[in-house]
Design a protein around this motif. Structure first.
Motif, PDB file in Angstrom:
ATOM      1  N   ARG A 186       5.218   1.485   3.269  1.00 50.75           N
ATOM      2  CA  ARG A 186       5.342   1.894   1.863  1.00 50.75           C
ATOM      3  C   ARG A 186       6.579   2.764   1.650  1.00 50.75           C
ATOM      4  O   ARG A 186       7.307   2.623   0.675  1.00 50.75           O
ATOM      5  CB  ARG A 186       4.091   2.658   1.409  1.00 50.75           C
ATOM      6  CG  ARG A 186       2.937   1.741   1.103  1.00 50.75           C
ATOM      7  CD  ARG A 186       1.957   2.383   0.143  1.00 50.75           C
ATOM      8  NE  ARG A 186       1.012   1.365  -0.343  1.00 50.75           N
ATOM      9  CZ  ARG A 186       0.117   1.559  -1.295  1.00 50.75           C
ATOM     10  NH1 ARG A 186       0.020   2.748  -1.873  1.00 50.75           N
ATOM     11  NH2 ARG A 186      -0.678   0.598  -1.690  1.00 50.75           N
ATOM     12  N   ALA A 221      10.027   1.897  -0.578  1.00 44.38           N
ATOM     13  CA  ALA A 221      10.583   2.747  -1.634  1.00 44.38           C
ATOM     14  C   ALA A 221      12.074   2.966  -1.403  1.00 44.38           C
ATOM     15  O   ALA A 221      12.886   2.836  -2.326  1.00 44.38           O
ATOM     16  CB  ALA A 221       9.846   4.094  -1.674  1.00 44.38           C
ATOM     17  N   ALA A 227       8.366   9.493  -5.133  1.00 43.79           N
ATOM     18  CA  ALA A 227       7.875   8.111  -5.204  1.00 43.79           C
ATOM     19  C   ALA A 227       6.367   8.110  -5.364  1.00 43.79           C
ATOM     20  O   ALA A 227       5.645   8.733  -4.590  1.00 43.79           O
ATOM     21  CB  ALA A 227       8.268   7.355  -3.929  1.00 43.79           C
ATOM     22  N   GLY A 228       5.895   7.437  -6.399  1.00 42.19           N
ATOM     23  CA  GLY A 228       4.461   7.380  -6.647  1.00 42.19           C
ATOM     24  C   GLY A 228       3.902   8.683  -7.171  1.00 42.19           C
ATOM     25  O   GLY A 228       2.690   8.844  -7.294  1.00 42.19           O
ATOM     26  N   LEU A 243      11.332   3.345  -8.985  1.00 43.85           N
ATOM     27  CA  LEU A 243      10.193   3.428  -8.076  1.00 43.85           C
ATOM     28  C   LEU A 243       8.869   3.379  -8.820  1.00 43.85           C
ATOM     29  O   LEU A 243       7.914   2.759  -8.358  1.00 43.85           O
ATOM     30  CB  LEU A 243      10.281   4.708  -7.243  1.00 43.85           C
ATOM     31  CG  LEU A 243      11.428   4.712  -6.247  1.00 43.85           C
ATOM     32  CD1 LEU A 243      11.374   5.966  -5.397  1.00 43.85           C
ATOM     33  CD2 LEU A 243      11.374   3.487  -5.337  1.00 43.85           C
ATOM     34  N   PHE A 257       6.156   0.664  -7.934  1.00 42.66           N
ATOM     35  CA  PHE A 257       4.838   1.048  -7.422  1.00 42.66           C
ATOM     36  C   PHE A 257       3.729   0.478  -8.314  1.00 42.66           C
ATOM     37  O   PHE A 257       2.670   0.117  -7.825  1.00 42.66           O
ATOM     38  CB  PHE A 257       4.719   2.577  -7.291  1.00 42.66           C
ATOM     39  CG  PHE A 257       5.264   3.088  -5.989  1.00 42.66           C
ATOM     40  CD1 PHE A 257       6.533   2.718  -5.557  1.00 42.66           C
ATOM     41  CD2 PHE A 257       4.515   3.930  -5.185  1.00 42.66           C
ATOM     42  CE1 PHE A 257       7.035   3.175  -4.352  1.00 42.66           C
ATOM     43  CE2 PHE A 257       5.018   4.390  -3.973  1.00 42.66           C
ATOM     44  CZ  PHE A 257       6.276   4.019  -3.551  1.00 42.66           C
ATOM     45  N   ARG A 293       3.811  -3.414  -7.361  1.00 48.04           N
ATOM     46  CA  ARG A 293       3.377  -3.749  -6.013  1.00 48.04           C
ATOM     47  C   ARG A 293       1.985  -3.252  -5.695  1.00 48.04           C
ATOM     48  O   ARG A 293       1.185  -3.942  -5.072  1.00 48.04           O
ATOM     49  CB  ARG A 293       4.305  -3.086  -4.983  1.00 48.04           C
ATOM     50  CG  ARG A 293       5.495  -3.898  -4.625  1.00 48.04           C
ATOM     51  CD  ARG A 293       6.380  -3.069  -3.714  1.00 48.04           C
ATOM     52  NE  ARG A 293       7.712  -3.626  -3.708  1.00 48.04           N
ATOM     53  CZ  ARG A 293       8.109  -4.536  -2.811  1.00 48.04           C
ATOM     54  NH1 ARG A 293       7.316  -4.930  -1.861  1.00 48.04           N
ATOM     55  NH2 ARG A 293       9.323  -5.018  -2.887  1.00 48.04           N
ATOM     56  N   PHE A 294       1.749  -1.979  -6.063  1.00 50.34           N
ATOM     57  CA  PHE A 294       0.517  -1.338  -5.599  1.00 50.34           C
ATOM     58  C   PHE A 294      -0.468  -1.081  -6.730  1.00 50.34           C
ATOM     59  O   PHE A 294      -1.527  -0.505  -6.509  1.00 50.34           O
ATOM     60  CB  PHE A 294       0.838  -0.008  -4.902  1.00 50.34           C
ATOM     61  CG  PHE A 294       1.953  -0.102  -3.900  1.00 50.34           C
ATOM     62  CD1 PHE A 294       1.965  -1.102  -2.935  1.00 50.34           C
ATOM     63  CD2 PHE A 294       3.002   0.817  -3.907  1.00 50.34           C
ATOM     64  CE1 PHE A 294       2.982  -1.192  -2.000  1.00 50.34           C
ATOM     65  CE2 PHE A 294       4.023   0.737  -2.974  1.00 50.34           C
ATOM     66  CZ  PHE A 294       4.033  -0.276  -2.019  1.00 50.34           C
ATOM     67  N   TYR A 310      -0.257   1.044  -9.091  1.00 50.58           N
ATOM     68  CA  TYR A 310      -0.471   2.490  -9.101  1.00 50.58           C
ATOM     69  C   TYR A 310       0.371   3.162 -10.167  1.00 50.58           C
ATOM     70  O   TYR A 310       1.598   2.996 -10.207  1.00 50.58           O
ATOM     71  CB  TYR A 310      -0.108   3.063  -7.727  1.00 50.58           C
ATOM     72  CG  TYR A 310      -0.353   4.542  -7.646  1.00 50.58           C
ATOM     73  CD1 TYR A 310      -1.604   5.027  -7.293  1.00 50.58           C
ATOM     74  CD2 TYR A 310       0.666   5.451  -7.936  1.00 50.58           C
ATOM     75  CE1 TYR A 310      -1.852   6.386  -7.234  1.00 50.58           C
ATOM     76  CE2 TYR A 310       0.432   6.804  -7.883  1.00 50.58           C
ATOM     77  CZ  TYR A 310      -0.830   7.266  -7.529  1.00 50.58           C
ATOM     78  OH  TYR A 310      -1.055   8.606  -7.472  1.00 50.58           O
ATOM     79  N   ALA A 357       0.120   7.372  -3.932  1.00 56.18           N
ATOM     80  CA  ALA A 357       0.543   6.075  -3.391  1.00 56.18           C
ATOM     81  C   ALA A 357       1.096   6.144  -1.973  1.00 56.18           C
ATOM     82  O   ALA A 357       0.936   5.205  -1.207  1.00 56.18           O
ATOM     83  CB  ALA A 357       1.573   5.454  -4.328  1.00 56.18           C
ATOM     84  N   ASP A 414      -0.064  -4.930   1.775  1.00 57.48           N
ATOM     85  CA  ASP A 414       1.052  -4.536   0.914  1.00 57.48           C
ATOM     86  C   ASP A 414       2.181  -5.544   1.064  1.00 57.48           C
ATOM     87  O   ASP A 414       2.508  -5.959   2.178  1.00 57.48           O
ATOM     88  CB  ASP A 414       1.581  -3.142   1.325  1.00 57.48           C
ATOM     89  CG  ASP A 414       0.698  -2.023   0.785  1.00 57.48           C
ATOM     90  OD1 ASP A 414      -0.057  -2.275  -0.166  1.00 57.48           O
ATOM     91  OD2 ASP A 414       0.784  -0.910   1.337  1.00 57.48           O
TER      92      ASP A 414
END
Lengths: 160, 281, 294, 350
Positions: free
Chosen positions: A95, A99, C233-234, C259, C263, C266-267, C269, C280, C288
């Motif tokens: 992850r 990023a 990020a996240g 980001l 996120f 992809r996730f 979130y 995240a 993933d």
């Protein structure tokens, strides 16, 4: 460091060979690279290996610092998902690296300069192939300079 | 002063001639100069010492000005000092200075001097102490109280043994009481903070000047004890201040306390001056 | 009918009178600006306000007041921030009195008209970008709510500047960011105005090892901004404070938007949507999507 | 030298600009890639912005760059060579600089030339000519009208008197500028100082009581004022106010490079930041309000005590660009006893 130093290395080394910094997890990829060596598989010698306990130990700071110190490319390599010595380290790493990858792509860094691979301890051949791919791509991409003019003497904000 | 070289920030180069391990975290470096005579300085002054590629840091000159060598004592606490601790004989360092003011030696003549050092704070006092000892006739009485946190943090151990053997200097060594009341096995000195020692010995303020350097909290408590319990006047206390410095030249603005540039107007201050500063420290 | 200012002042006075808080963090108006203030009991509350220039993300002041009982004006930006902070164990909810407000959308300070009389009526084209993407105009978990509940328009999708930059080729993007980074003066206002950049020691100040060179050059500046974006990020809730406070006008938040969008895609979130979702980067799924790994 | 007065007709300004580019590296207000105002190098006269508004970054960087090499070093076979910086090659003309930025140079000079002479700064400074354009209006956050420092040391100032510029020349560098393009300037016969006075009245830049200098005696007693903590605690500790400030000049010295080759750099630093005075063992200014207090008092007490004028030209940038809009003028007035009410109404509980 040293735009200057990097340049001097380049001036003396002909023909140009890319500098690749490789962060290898101790349990899989480092052992895989070792296997490639003991199996006498020939492959490019451009990767300078830094052994880390797990791919999740690799902080994006280290990757950018490697570029700053003169790397033309950075490769992070760890165990295949599901095979992490620490059970789940590489899932977290994935992850985090996704990023970083997104950002580097966004700011226009050549995608060939930052690579990630999963190489297990038994994959000596795969390691050789990864290094060959990375090196070949970087030979095409050429040397990495973020700034055209490395000297900021007298730089003032707003150069209009 | 105003001794301006044309290129203010271009340092001289010096070679490490010898390294002495004082304690696990403190080393003394003896420096040699291949490009000319060593810089002239006075007791209490400091320099900006550096290692190319790492940076500069401020250290006082820890040797007496009349010796042919020059020494600095460095505690390993940060980026630059750590790099100093990795130096070997023959390595090259950079030096700018001497900068700052110095102890008013001539005004001290004829007085009784009490030196109070704490830990690495002994370094700026060392040069003056030796100078006084070499001109022992100038002074009526010399005393030294030297305190450290632990025995392994006492610097200049060999010199201390020599000092203790002298009959023209009274030496009191002290270690911080870890568990008050419990003696430290084999320790030859006292186990106490400095103020209780002062309040017990009661050195009379008559004709006496106290010169102290150490951690800020020690300086503060020593001064408090002298002023409040022993009837000293602030003017009888001299100290040398530690502030973060970068240029040493009164430009970079880092060492300001009020309108005072510690690097130019100090680092040696009379306690009377210190009391007039904004209550910042 | 009482205006929101009056209601707010009365509510805060009550909080102090009932001794429920030690400090109140809100917006005040003075010398032509609306700006954040930390008020203690005995302060003059007559300048308290909440208007379309109440820009700051007030959650930024919580670390300074840790340990005290704090009342806080929370518009949607603060709400999402508090959710992230709660998920990260950074707030003491029992010491926090959330004062809810209906957010009228903030005016982009770069589009502020000279005459501010009609500020309340300015249409969407004057708003800060984030306000066109707001999911809920009213504070959901307010302990006290002042003013009348506002309706929430349908949020716009995507960030226009991000789309503009992404339409460029890689070389153009590199050149564009290099240009932006050549403006950066590394004052770190973007970092310090961010309520989620709460680390006591930031990597930019580390010197053993020194990760970042102090010289202000485009490559070092980019290094700083990328790592800051990674650290968010996240987590970034896209309040755009980093861009608003930039004295030289760099749209720093574009990096965060990249980001945040990625996120979400992809996730699945969205940072700060709830206080319960696992952050995240401290969480993963076995499958993933990894589309670039050799 | 005694001030001299000239006239410059408006249709000659473009010619002056173009001809000056042959002799100087000409810097002027212009727009950057994002459309924001900067002191930069306009491609042509059309790119010069004639506005009262200040660029966020002041002009100080032309004498004190944010990053500059103080020493370059190189190791060759065990020998280390260290050299100072090269002298700047071209004179700089800052064309149409705001008065608040122009006067700031003279204020910073005092630090860089007291006792030790700072050769990198003074070298650049000697090669910088300011050709200021006086503002025709005062902006929201400006307070130059409350600071007595005025025109002092500025090489040349232009006052826009509808139709033509009245030029006041105060230094040799200013005179050189006029001498070089003599044919463009006419001599001024009228009562120039009266015209200037009227111009300032109209622009709103004429001096107004109480001047901020008068705050100093009260500031000296307010060091431990209980309200510092609450009023300055919204400070987030960024460097905006110091970096945009035309008079802030504190710096750091840092090495960059390897052991064999590199540079010792001077980079701007800010007293409002956490690391400014942090030492290995302790941090004397351990709370944010103490760091903000240092900045304010340095400008309005410490510096004036030592060097005379305030370390401030009233440009107001630190208010405009402050992320939390801390207002230094209001705080000086409050702690300096010129005003009873604290900005925003915040008072300490005790």
């Amino acid at each position: 460091m040293a735009e200057e130093e990097k340049q001097s290395v380049r001036e003396t080394a002909a023909p140009w060979e890319p500098n690749v910094v490789g962060f290898l997890c101790n349990w899989c990829s480092y052992a895989g690279a070792d296997l490639a060596g003991t199996s006498r598989i020939p492959y490019a010698c451009n990767v300078r290996v830094i052994r880390v306990p797990c791919s999740s130990r690799v902080d994006p700071l280290m990757i950018l610092r490697a570029f700053r110190e003169g790397a033309d490319g950075v490769l992070v390599s760890g165990c295949h998902p599901g095979d992490c010595h620490y059970i789940e380290g590489n899932y977290y790493a994935r992850r985090k690296l996704i990023a970083l990858k997104q950002l580097l792509d966004h700011v226009g860094l050549d995608p060939r300069r930052f690579r990630v691979s999963w190489v297990s301890a038994s994959e000596g051949r795969k390691w050789a192939k990864v290094v060959e791919t990375v090196t070949r791509d970087l030979l095409e991409a050429g040397p990495f300079h973020y700034e055209e003019n490395g000297d900021d003497q007298g730089r003032a904000p707003g150069r209009g | 002063m105003g001794n301006n070289s044309e290129r203010l920030y271009v340092p001289r180069l010096a070679r490490v001639a010898a390294v002495v391990d004082e304690t696990p975290t403190i080393k003394t470096f003896r420096l040699a100069f291949d490009d000319g005579p060593r810089p002239d300085f006075k007791c209490g002054q400091f320099g900006e010492f550096g290692i190319f590629g790492v940076g500069e840091a401020t250290f006082c000159f820890a040797s007496p000005p009349d010796r042919e060598y020059l020494e600095i004592t460095v505690k390993n606490v940060g980026k630059v000092t750590r790099a100093f601790h990795n130096l070997n004989e023959g390595d090259v360092i950079t030096l700018r200075g001497p900068y700052g003011n110095w102890f008013p030696y001539d005004d001290l003549k004829g007085k009784k001097l009490l030196f109070i050092g704490g830990g690495i704070g002994q370094a700026p006092l060392r040069g003056l102490l030796w100078t006084c000892l070499e001109n022992r006739g100038d002074f009526e009485q010399l005393d030294l109280i030297y305190a450290a946190r632990e025995e392994c943090e006492l610097v200049y151990e060999r010199e201390l043994v020599e000092f203790e053997g002298r009959d023209d200097l009274a030496v009191t060594l002290a270690l911080d009481p870890v568990c008050p009341g419990e003696p430290i096995p084999g320790w030859r000195g006292r186990t106490s903070f400095v103020p209780p020692i002062l309040e017990e010995e009661r050195p009379s303020p008559e004709d006496r000047v106290v010169i102290t350097c150490g951690p800020p909290i020690m300086i503060k408590l020593v001064a408090k004890s002298l002023l409040e319990k022993l009837d000293y006047a602030p003017g009888q206390i001299w100290t040398t201040l530690e502030m973060k410095m970068k240029c040493g030249l009164g430009k970079c603005g880092r060492c300001n306390i009020g309108s005072v540039y510690v690097c130019k107007d100090g680092p040696v201050f009379n306690y009377e001056q210190i009391l007039s500063f904004p209550k910042e420290f | 009918m009482a205006t929101i200012k009056e209601e707010l002042r009365a509510a805060v006075k009550k909080l102090f009178d009932e001794d429920r808080i030690d400090y109140f963090v809100g917006y005040v108006e003075d010398y032509g600006h609306t700006f954040p203030a930390i008020l203690a009991k005995g302060s003059d509350l007559s300048r308290l306000t909440f208007d379309r220039k109440s820009y700051n993300n007030l959650a930024d002041f919580l670390p300074e007041l840790r340990g005290s009982r704090v009342g806080l004006v929370c518009k949607q930006c603060e709400v999402r921030t508090l959710n992230v902070l709660a998920a990260e164990g950074q707030i003491e909810r029992d010491k926090l009195v959330v004062v809810g407000v209906p957010c009228p959308a903030m005016v982009d300070p770069r589009k502020l008209p000279a005459d501010e009389a009609g500020l309340d009526d300015l249409d969407e084209s004057y708003w800060q970008e984030k306000c066109r993407r707001c999911l809920e105009r009213n504070t959901p978990f307010a302990d006290v709510f002042v003013g009348e509940r506002a309706s929430t328009p349908t949020p716009a999708e995507g960030w226009p500047l991000l789309q503009e930059v992404e339409a460029m080729s890689a070389e153009e993007r590199l050149a564009w960011w290099r240009e932006q980074m050549s403006l950066c003066i590394r004052c770190y206002a973007c970092r310090l105005a961010c309520p989620l950049c709460y680390c006591h020691q930031c990597f930019v100040e580390d010197n053993k090892p020194q990760w970042l060179d102090k010289s202000v050059r485009p490559e070092n500046n980019l290094h700083y901004h990328i790592i800051r974006a990674i650290h968010l990020a996240g987590r970034c809730i896209e309040c755009q404070e980093c861009s608003r406070v930039c004295p030289v006008g760099i749209p720093v938040d574009v990096l965060n938007n990249v980001l945040a969008r990625d996120f979400a895609e992809r996730f699945g979130y969205l940072a700060g949507e709830t206080a319960e979702a696992k952050p995240a980067l401290t969480h993963y799924e076995r499958d993933d999507k990894e589309d670039f790994i050799l | 030298m005694a001030a001299e007065y000239y006239r410059l007709s408006k249709d000659k300004v473009a010619e002056l600009f173009e001809r000056a580019r042959a002799d100087y590296d000409v810097v002027a207000k212009t727009r950057d890639a994002n459309g924001n105002l900067v002191y930069g190098r306009p491609v042509s006269f059309d790119d010069v912005a004639f506005v009262d508004e200040q660029p966020p970054m002041s002009a100080k960087a032309f004498a004190l760059p944010q990053t500059e090499a103080l020493v370059r070093y190189e190791r060759e076979n065990d020998k280390i060579r260290a050299e100072g910086p090269e002298a700047p090659t071209r004179d700089i003309l800052i064309f149409g600089v705001n008065m608040c930025d122009a006067t700031a140079f003279d204020i910073i000079d005092r630090v860089f030339r007291w006792d030790y002479l700072d050769d990198p700064y003074l070298g650049r400074r000697a090669q910088t000519t300011q050709f200021a354009l006086a503002c025709a209006s005062i902006q929201q956050d400006c307070f130059c009208d409350r600071i007595s420092y005025d025109e002092d040391g500025v090489d040349a100032v232009a006052y826009d008197l509808e139709g033509s510029y009245l030029i006041k020349v105060q230094t040799e560098k200013g005179r050189t500028l006029v001498e070089r393009y003599k044919d463009l300037f006419a001599t001024e016969d009228g009562d120039a100082e009266s015209s200037i006075k009227a111009f300032k009245e109209k622009a709103g830049t004429a001096k107004k009581e109480p001047m901020l200098e008068s705050a100093k005696p009260a500031l000296e007693k307010a060091f431990e004022h209980a309200d510092w903590e609450i009023l300055a605690s919204t400070c987030i500790g960024c460097g905006v106010c110091t970096y945009v400030c035309p008079t802030c000049h504190c710096f750091d010295i840092q090495d960059e490079g390897g052991s064999s080759r590199g540079r010792r750099l001077r980079v701007w630093d800010h007293c409002t930041g956490r690391t400014f005075t942090a030492m290995a063992a302790e941090q004397p200014r351990d709370r944010q309000y103490k760091r903000y207090r240092q900045r304010l008092l340095h400008k309005f007490w410490y510096y004036p005590e030592r060097f005379g004028p305030l370390l401030c030209t009233g440009c107001g940038r630190c208010i405009t660009h402050c992320p939390v809009k801390i207002n230094i003028r209001e705080l000086v007035e409050y702690f300096g006893g010129l005003k009873d009410t604290p900005p925003g109404g915040a008072r300490h509980g005790k």
